[in-house]
Design a protein around this motif. Sequence first.
Motif, PDB file in Angstrom:
ATOM      1  N   VAL A  61       0.852  -1.185   0.000  1.00  0.00           N
ATOM      2  CA  VAL A  61       0.000   0.000   0.000  1.00  0.00           C
ATOM      3  C   VAL A  61       0.891   1.239   0.000  1.00  0.00           C
ATOM      4  O   VAL A  61       1.863   1.314   0.755  1.00  0.00           O
ATOM      5  CB  VAL A  61      -0.924   0.023   1.240  1.00  0.00           C
ATOM      6  N   LEU A  62       0.542   2.208  -0.840  1.00  0.00           N
ATOM      7  CA  LEU A  62       1.243   3.490  -0.865  1.00  0.00           C
ATOM      8  C   LEU A  62       0.212   4.583  -0.608  1.00  0.00           C
ATOM      9  O   LEU A  62      -0.761   4.727  -1.350  1.00  0.00           O
ATOM     10  CB  LEU A  62       1.922   3.708  -2.223  1.00  0.00           C
ATOM     11  N   LEU A  63       0.425   5.357   0.462  1.00  0.00           N
ATOM     12  CA  LEU A  63      -0.518   6.380   0.913  1.00  0.00           C
ATOM     13  C   LEU A  63       0.015   7.760   0.543  1.00  0.00           C
ATOM     14  O   LEU A  63       1.141   8.115   0.931  1.00  0.00           O
ATOM     15  CB  LEU A  63      -0.713   6.270   2.426  1.00  0.00           C
ATOM     16  N   LEU A  64      -0.771   8.541  -0.187  1.00  0.00           N
ATOM     17  CA  LEU A  64      -0.340   9.860  -0.660  1.00  0.00           C
ATOM     18  C   LEU A  64      -1.184  10.951  -0.012  1.00  0.00           C
ATOM     19  O   LEU A  64      -2.408  10.982  -0.171  1.00  0.00           O
ATOM     20  CB  LEU A  64      -0.465   9.935  -2.184  1.00  0.00           C
ATOM     21  N   HIS A  65      -0.533  11.855   0.699  1.00  0.00           N
ATOM     22  CA  HIS A  65      -1.240  12.873   1.480  1.00  0.00           C
ATOM     23  C   HIS A  65      -1.601  14.093   0.645  1.00  0.00           C
ATOM     24  O   HIS A  65      -1.170  14.259  -0.503  1.00  0.00           O
ATOM     25  CB  HIS A  65      -0.396  13.284   2.689  1.00  0.00           C
ATOM     26  N   GLU A  69      -0.853  18.377   4.842  1.00  0.00           N
ATOM     27  CA  GLU A  69      -0.508  17.198   5.627  1.00  0.00           C
ATOM     28  C   GLU A  69       0.957  16.764   5.487  1.00  0.00           C
ATOM     29  O   GLU A  69       1.773  17.422   4.835  1.00  0.00           O
ATOM     30  CB  GLU A  69      -1.425  16.041   5.226  1.00  0.00           C
ATOM     31  N   SER A  70       1.239  15.637   6.123  1.00  0.00           N
ATOM     32  CA  SER A  70       2.539  14.983   6.046  1.00  0.00           C
ATOM     33  C   SER A  70       2.306  13.487   6.240  1.00  0.00           C
ATOM     34  O   SER A  70       1.169  13.035   6.387  1.00  0.00           O
ATOM     35  CB  SER A  70       3.486  15.517   7.147  1.00  0.00           C
ATOM     36  N   VAL A  71       3.377  12.705   6.266  1.00  0.00           N
ATOM     37  CA  VAL A  71       3.233  11.254   6.439  1.00  0.00           C
ATOM     38  C   VAL A  71       2.501  10.894   7.724  1.00  0.00           C
ATOM     39  O   VAL A  71       1.840   9.848   7.801  1.00  0.00           O
ATOM     40  CB  VAL A  71       4.606  10.540   6.433  1.00  0.00           C
ATOM     41  N   TYR A  72       2.572  11.760   8.732  1.00  0.00           N
ATOM     42  CA  TYR A  72       1.952  11.428  10.012  1.00  0.00           C
ATOM     43  C   TYR A  72       0.429  11.424   9.947  1.00  0.00           C
ATOM     44  O   TYR A  72      -0.229  10.929  10.867  1.00  0.00           O
ATOM     45  CB  TYR A  72       2.458  12.371  11.103  1.00  0.00           C
ATOM     46  N   ALA A  73      -0.148  11.946   8.873  1.00  0.00           N
ATOM     47  CA  ALA A  73      -1.595  11.833   8.689  1.00  0.00           C
ATOM     48  C   ALA A  73      -2.005  10.372   8.580  1.00  0.00           C
ATOM     49  O   ALA A  73      -3.149  10.014   8.873  1.00  0.00           O
ATOM     50  CB  ALA A  73      -2.026  12.580   7.424  1.00  0.00           C
ATOM     51  N   TYR A  74      -1.066   9.531   8.173  1.00  0.00           N
ATOM     52  CA  TYR A  74      -1.382   8.131   7.895  1.00  0.00           C
ATOM     53  C   TYR A  74      -0.773   7.152   8.897  1.00  0.00           C
ATOM     54  O   TYR A  74      -0.864   5.947   8.691  1.00  0.00           O
ATOM     55  CB  TYR A  74      -0.872   7.766   6.496  1.00  0.00           C
ATOM     56  N   LYS A  75      -0.186   7.634   9.964  1.00  0.00           N
ATOM     57  CA  LYS A  75       0.535   6.716  10.838  1.00  0.00           C
ATOM     58  C   LYS A  75      -0.345   5.593  11.387  1.00  0.00           C
ATOM     59  O   LYS A  75       0.008   4.406  11.302  1.00  0.00           O
ATOM     60  CB  LYS A  75       1.190   7.467  12.002  1.00  0.00           C
ATOM     61  N   ASP A  86       2.870  -4.548   3.346  1.00  0.00           N
ATOM     62  CA  ASP A  86       3.897  -3.524   3.428  1.00  0.00           C
ATOM     63  C   ASP A  86       3.225  -2.193   3.126  1.00  0.00           C
ATOM     64  O   ASP A  86       2.439  -2.095   2.169  1.00  0.00           O
ATOM     65  CB  ASP A  86       5.003  -3.775   2.402  1.00  0.00           C
ATOM     66  N   VAL A  87       3.516  -1.182   3.925  1.00  0.00           N
ATOM     67  CA  VAL A  87       2.847   0.107   3.763  1.00  0.00           C
ATOM     68  C   VAL A  87       3.888   1.221   3.664  1.00  0.00           C
ATOM     69  O   VAL A  87       4.810   1.286   4.487  1.00  0.00           O
ATOM     70  CB  VAL A  87       1.890   0.400   4.934  1.00  0.00           C
ATOM     71  N   HIS A  88       3.721   2.073   2.661  1.00  0.00           N
ATOM     72  CA  HIS A  88       4.627   3.198   2.446  1.00  0.00           C
ATOM     73  C   HIS A  88       3.836   4.499   2.404  1.00  0.00           C
ATOM     74  O   HIS A  88       2.686   4.527   1.947  1.00  0.00           O
ATOM     75  CB  HIS A  88       5.363   3.057   1.110  1.00  0.00           C
ATOM     76  N   SER A 129       2.409  -4.984  -9.379  1.00  0.00           N
ATOM     77  CA  SER A 129       1.319  -5.939  -9.594  1.00  0.00           C
ATOM     78  C   SER A 129       0.495  -6.186  -8.337  1.00  0.00           C
ATOM     79  O   SER A 129      -0.627  -6.702  -8.411  1.00  0.00           O
ATOM     80  CB  SER A 129       1.863  -7.269 -10.119  1.00  0.00           C
ATOM     81  N   THR A 130       1.037  -5.835  -7.178  1.00  0.00           N
ATOM     82  CA  THR A 130       0.313  -6.020  -5.909  1.00  0.00           C
ATOM     83  C   THR A 130       0.175  -4.703  -5.143  1.00  0.00           C
ATOM     84  O   THR A 130       0.007  -4.697  -3.931  1.00  0.00           O
ATOM     85  CB  THR A 130       1.018  -7.045  -5.012  1.00  0.00           C
ATOM     86  N   LEU A 131       0.236  -3.579  -5.861  1.00  0.00           N
ATOM     87  CA  LEU A 131       0.270  -2.260  -5.230  1.00  0.00           C
ATOM     88  C   LEU A 131      -1.091  -1.577  -5.300  1.00  0.00           C
ATOM     89  O   LEU A 131      -1.686  -1.449  -6.373  1.00  0.00           O
ATOM     90  CB  LEU A 131       1.308  -1.373  -5.922  1.00  0.00           C
ATOM     91  N   THR A 132      -1.568  -1.101  -4.159  1.00  0.00           N
ATOM     92  CA  THR A 132      -2.723  -0.206  -4.095  1.00  0.00           C
ATOM     93  C   THR A 132      -2.234   1.171  -3.681  1.00  0.00           C
ATOM     94  O   THR A 132      -1.540   1.314  -2.670  1.00  0.00           O
ATOM     95  CB  THR A 132      -3.773  -0.708  -3.093  1.00  0.00           C
ATOM     96  N   ILE A 133      -2.570   2.171  -4.474  1.00  0.00           N
ATOM     97  CA  ILE A 133      -2.265   3.564  -4.145  1.00  0.00           C
ATOM     98  C   ILE A 133      -3.539   4.215  -3.624  1.00  0.00           C
ATOM     99  O   ILE A 133      -4.586   4.156  -4.273  1.00  0.00           O
ATOM    100  CB  ILE A 133      -1.750   4.341  -5.371  1.00  0.00           C
ATOM    101  N   TYR A 134      -3.443   4.818  -2.442  1.00  0.00           N
ATOM    102  CA  TYR A 134      -4.564   5.563  -1.849  1.00  0.00           C
ATOM    103  C   TYR A 134      -4.152   7.026  -1.838  1.00  0.00           C
ATOM    104  O   TYR A 134      -3.178   7.401  -1.175  1.00  0.00           O
ATOM    105  CB  TYR A 134      -4.856   5.062  -0.435  1.00  0.00           C
TER     106      TYR A 134
END
Length: 318
Positions: A61-65, A69-75, A86-88, A129-134
């Motif tokens: 999973v890749l989370l885009l703010h 915001e910053s990465v901490y929006a998704y902690k 795996d989460v990025h 092939s196994t990536l979800t982008i949010y």
Amino acid sequence: MNHLLFKFFAPALIGGVLVTSASAAERADKPPEAKIDFVDIDKDITLRRMVVRNAHPKGTVLLLHGFPESVYAYKDIAVELGKDYDVHAFDWPGYGLSSRPSTDRFAYAPKDYARVLGQYIAKAGLDRSTLTIYATDIGALPALLLALDEPDIAKTIIVGDFAPFDRPAYMYESLQALKAQPKADQVRAFMNKNRDEILANTFFRGLPDDARYEIPREFKEDIARAWSDAGTTTPVDAFANYYAHFTRDQDHFESNVARLRTPVKIVWGEKDVYIKTDMGAELARKTNVELRVLPGVGHYPHLQAPAQAIEEIRASFR
């Protein structure tokens, strides 16, 4: 028993207490950890990122703010999803602790963020092939722009609460003003001057008092600190520069939307006052995708209703 094996695996008596190594079950119960580090994208851009590793991930999973915001929006979301994936997440240039190059080196345009996104996916070695982008807000259009050129960039892209098309009537008044001069500079100056008010109220606009939700202290402190660095590009400056090129990149996406082949899900907060649900409805029509509207939710579903965001992401792997 071999004395070396005994040395490493035998229980030890410490202070009269028998101490043994953690069992497999105990290790499995240990919550995932969100680790922060930095990754160089090119000579001008270094991104701060948050990564949660899973020993046997079912996908990535890749989370885009968005703004501000910053990465901490998704902690919290990242830690919960880290139980299976795996989460990025990373700070966009101009946000958090990522690079803030001058505009002669980086334009902060949606298409430039799309390039950064592609570079990060390659640099981090993510399995497309196994990536979800949010992606929400300013993070969503770059993801879709990248998908136009690289349809295999992800298994699924989940987007919402953003402006894929140049439809000012669907946007909050101050956002409309950012799209053209001379008002853009006025709004930019006003937003930089009123940081504290924006950080206090941005996440709740359009919601009734009883719908206000808790913003994690660590997140609030992180975005306030990112906005306090005197003499550098602030998140507002990055946001304004994004908007300076916004119409061009929106028009490019609209003229090419029929080429979009990457599977897309559209999720929108019913109470979003910044970008009306009409924008999501038009995107849904043009992409032949269902629009899911979240009742009572504003512009930041991942903060207001994290369980729903987690479920949307998990559903993309089923």
